[in-house]
Design a protein around this motif. Structure first.
Motif, PDB file in Angstrom:
ATOM      1  N   GLY A  68       0.821  -1.198   0.000  1.00 49.10           N
ATOM      2  CA  GLY A  68       0.000   0.000   0.000  1.00 49.10           C
ATOM      3  C   GLY A  68       0.852   1.243   0.000  1.00 49.10           C
ATOM      4  O   GLY A  68       1.871   1.314   0.661  1.00 49.10           O
ATOM      5  N   VAL A  69       0.434   2.213  -0.776  1.00 50.32           N
ATOM      6  CA  VAL A  69       1.063   3.516  -0.683  1.00 50.32           C
ATOM      7  C   VAL A  69       0.355   4.174   0.497  1.00 50.32           C
ATOM      8  O   VAL A  69      -0.864   4.190   0.561  1.00 50.32           O
ATOM      9  CB  VAL A  69       0.816   4.331  -1.970  1.00 50.32           C
ATOM     10  N   ASN A  70       1.114   4.667   1.459  1.00 46.02           N
ATOM     11  CA  ASN A  70       0.476   5.239   2.632  1.00 46.02           C
ATOM     12  C   ASN A  70      -0.431   6.403   2.276  1.00 46.02           C
ATOM     13  O   ASN A  70      -0.072   7.246   1.469  1.00 46.02           O
ATOM     14  CB  ASN A  70       1.531   5.719   3.645  1.00 46.02           C
ATOM     15  N   LEU A  71      -1.585   6.405   2.896  1.00 39.33           N
ATOM     16  CA  LEU A  71      -2.558   7.470   2.665  1.00 39.33           C
ATOM     17  C   LEU A  71      -2.123   8.681   3.487  1.00 39.33           C
ATOM     18  O   LEU A  71      -2.414   8.767   4.676  1.00 39.33           O
ATOM     19  CB  LEU A  71      -3.938   6.986   3.104  1.00 39.33           C
ATOM     20  N   THR A  72      -1.393   9.592   2.869  1.00 37.69           N
ATOM     21  CA  THR A  72      -0.955  10.801   3.573  1.00 37.69           C
ATOM     22  C   THR A  72      -1.282  11.999   2.695  1.00 37.69           C
ATOM     23  O   THR A  72      -1.487  11.855   1.484  1.00 37.69           O
ATOM     24  CB  THR A  72       0.573  10.810   3.805  1.00 37.69           C
ATOM     25  N   ARG A  73      -1.314  13.159   3.293  1.00 46.92           N
ATOM     26  CA  ARG A  73      -1.562  14.387   2.531  1.00 46.92           C
ATOM     27  C   ARG A  73      -0.605  14.488   1.362  1.00 46.92           C
ATOM     28  O   ARG A  73      -1.014  14.722   0.229  1.00 46.92           O
ATOM     29  CB  ARG A  73      -1.341  15.622   3.424  1.00 46.92           C
ATOM     30  N   GLN A  74       0.694  14.301   1.663  1.00 41.58           N
ATOM     31  CA  GLN A  74       1.701  14.441   0.613  1.00 41.58           C
ATOM     32  C   GLN A  74       1.438  13.478  -0.544  1.00 41.58           C
ATOM     33  O   GLN A  74       1.584  13.840  -1.700  1.00 41.58           O
ATOM     34  CB  GLN A  74       3.112  14.172   1.171  1.00 41.58           C
ATOM     35  N   ASN A  75       1.052  12.251  -0.211  1.00 40.35           N
ATOM     36  CA  ASN A  75       0.828  11.267  -1.271  1.00 40.35           C
ATOM     37  C   ASN A  75      -0.430  11.553  -2.073  1.00 40.35           C
ATOM     38  O   ASN A  75      -0.508  11.242  -3.258  1.00 40.35           O
ATOM     39  CB  ASN A  75       0.801   9.850  -0.689  1.00 40.35           C
ATOM     40  N   ILE A  76      -1.421  12.164  -1.436  1.00 43.50           N
ATOM     41  CA  ILE A  76      -2.627  12.548  -2.175  1.00 43.50           C
ATOM     42  C   ILE A  76      -2.267  13.691  -3.127  1.00 43.50           C
ATOM     43  O   ILE A  76      -2.630  13.676  -4.300  1.00 43.50           O
ATOM     44  CB  ILE A  76      -3.761  12.954  -1.208  1.00 43.50           C
ATOM     45  N   PHE A  77      -1.497  14.665  -2.605  1.00 48.52           N
ATOM     46  CA  PHE A  77      -1.064  15.765  -3.474  1.00 48.52           C
ATOM     47  C   PHE A  77      -0.297  15.201  -4.668  1.00 48.52           C
ATOM     48  O   PHE A  77      -0.476  15.614  -5.805  1.00 48.52           O
ATOM     49  CB  PHE A  77      -0.134  16.727  -2.716  1.00 48.52           C
ATOM     50  N   LYS A  78       0.570  14.254  -4.389  1.00 55.46           N
ATOM     51  CA  LYS A  78       1.419  13.677  -5.423  1.00 55.46           C
ATOM     52  C   LYS A  78       0.550  12.988  -6.476  1.00 55.46           C
ATOM     53  O   LYS A  78       0.734  13.179  -7.670  1.00 55.46           O
ATOM     54  CB  LYS A  78       2.341  12.647  -4.757  1.00 55.46           C
ATOM     55  N   ARG A  79      -0.376  12.178  -5.991  1.00 61.57           N
ATOM     56  CA  ARG A  79      -1.250  11.475  -6.928  1.00 61.57           C
ATOM     57  C   ARG A  79      -2.016  12.463  -7.803  1.00 61.57           C
ATOM     58  O   ARG A  79      -2.210  12.253  -8.997  1.00 61.57           O
ATOM     59  CB  ARG A  79      -2.264  10.608  -6.152  1.00 61.57           C
ATOM     60  N   ASP A  80      -2.453  13.560  -7.197  1.00 59.64           N
ATOM     61  CA  ASP A  80      -3.252  14.541  -7.932  1.00 59.64           C
ATOM     62  C   ASP A  80      -2.393  15.599  -8.619  1.00 59.64           C
ATOM     63  O   ASP A  80      -2.891  16.623  -9.065  1.00 59.64           O
ATOM     64  CB  ASP A  80      -4.250  15.219  -6.989  1.00 59.64           C
ATOM     65  N   ASN A  81      -1.088  15.312  -8.667  1.00 67.73           N
ATOM     66  CA  ASN A  81      -0.201  16.202  -9.397  1.00 67.73           C
ATOM     67  C   ASN A  81      -0.129  17.605  -8.800  1.00 67.73           C
ATOM     68  O   ASN A  81       0.091  18.574  -9.514  1.00 67.73           O
ATOM     69  CB  ASN A  81      -0.681  16.273 -10.852  1.00 67.73           C
ATOM     70  N   HIS A  82      -0.372  17.713  -7.505  1.00 63.98           N
ATOM     71  CA  HIS A  82      -0.349  19.001  -6.808  1.00 63.98           C
ATOM     72  C   HIS A  82      -1.258  20.026  -7.477  1.00 63.98           C
ATOM     73  O   HIS A  82      -0.891  21.184  -7.623  1.00 63.98           O
ATOM     74  CB  HIS A  82       1.093  19.544  -6.720  1.00 63.98           C
ATOM     75  N   GLU A  83      -2.443  19.561  -7.907  1.00 64.02           N
ATOM     76  CA  GLU A  83      -3.409  20.460  -8.530  1.00 64.02           C
ATOM     77  C   GLU A  83      -4.755  20.302  -7.856  1.00 64.02           C
ATOM     78  O   GLU A  83      -5.167  19.178  -7.553  1.00 64.02           O
ATOM     79  CB  GLU A  83      -3.596  20.117 -10.013  1.00 64.02           C
ATOM     80  N   CYS A  84      -5.437  21.427  -7.666  1.00 64.09           N
ATOM     81  CA  CYS A  84      -6.807  21.369  -7.144  1.00 64.09           C
ATOM     82  C   CYS A  84      -7.640  20.564  -8.129  1.00 64.09           C
ATOM     83  O   CYS A  84      -7.618  20.842  -9.340  1.00 64.09           O
ATOM     84  CB  CYS A  84      -7.375  22.785  -6.998  1.00 64.09           C
ATOM     85  N   GLN A  85      -8.346  19.574  -7.643  1.00 59.31           N
ATOM     86  CA  GLN A  85      -9.126  18.698  -8.522  1.00 59.31           C
ATOM     87  C   GLN A  85     -10.432  19.324  -8.976  1.00 59.31           C
ATOM     88  O   GLN A  85     -11.182  18.735  -9.747  1.00 59.31           O
ATOM     89  CB  GLN A  85      -9.378  17.350  -7.829  1.00 59.31           C
TER      90      GLN A  85
END
Length: 170
Positions: A68-85
């Motif tokens: 599992g990729v840890n569910l962290t703020r940084q990893n969510i930002f990373k997944r979303d390319n540091h862009e507001c969805q």
């Protein structure tokens, strides 16, 4: 020395990234073989020097549970390319619950997205549909190999062939 080593499963699929020390122990215990030495560096033991591993492959298949990729703020930002969805900006980012917490929304990969503070406030306790703020991309659970790429730094070239899914016979 904090170089990272890519560990491949017996079938050449990426398994994990570990420290050189850990990889070295795996190699030393004959649990894996050296696939490629990193830029010809050597690790020195008392009596002889060993090539420093960059990629190693385990000798027997390890049935790895989904790493599992840890569910962290940084990893969510990373997944979303540091862009507001919602609006796409990269400024003042925070995390938004797609289904709001107040409505029973939970902390999962599929319910958390990157949002700027403005959109987050505007959306409030509504779902994207109710707020008429469609998500630009559907949130997904990222695959581990995408995140392995973050450890690559200077090793990108050496690891690319293993992470892109083209497993030639080395």
């Amino acid at each position: 020395m904090n170089s990272r080593v890519l560990v491949l499963n017996q079938d050449n699929s990426p398994l994990m990234v570990c420290s050189v020390e850990r990889a070295f122990i795996l190699v030393f215990l004959n649990k894996s073989e050296m696939v490629r030495a990193s830029n010809g560096y050597k690790l020195h033991s008392v009596s002889k020097s060993f090539p420093m591993p960059s990629v190693i492959r385990l000798n027997r298949y390890v049935n790895a549970p989904y790493k599992g990729v840890n569910l962290t703020r940084q990893n969510i930002f990373k997944r979303d390319n540091h862009e507001c969805q919602y609006c796409g900006t990269r400024k003042e980012l925070t995390i938004d619950h797609v289904t709001p917490r107040a409505r029973g929304g939970v902390d999962t990969w599929l319910n958390l997205v990157t949002a700027c503070k403005k959109c987050n406030a505007k959306k409030g306790d509504y779902t994207p549909e109710e707020a008429n703020m469609p998500l630009r991309r559907k949130p997904h659970k990222p695959s581990y190999s995408i995140f392995l790429k973050d450890h690559m730094n200077g090793q990108a070239g050496e690891w690319d062939s293993f992470l892109t899914g083209h497993h030639g016979h080395h």
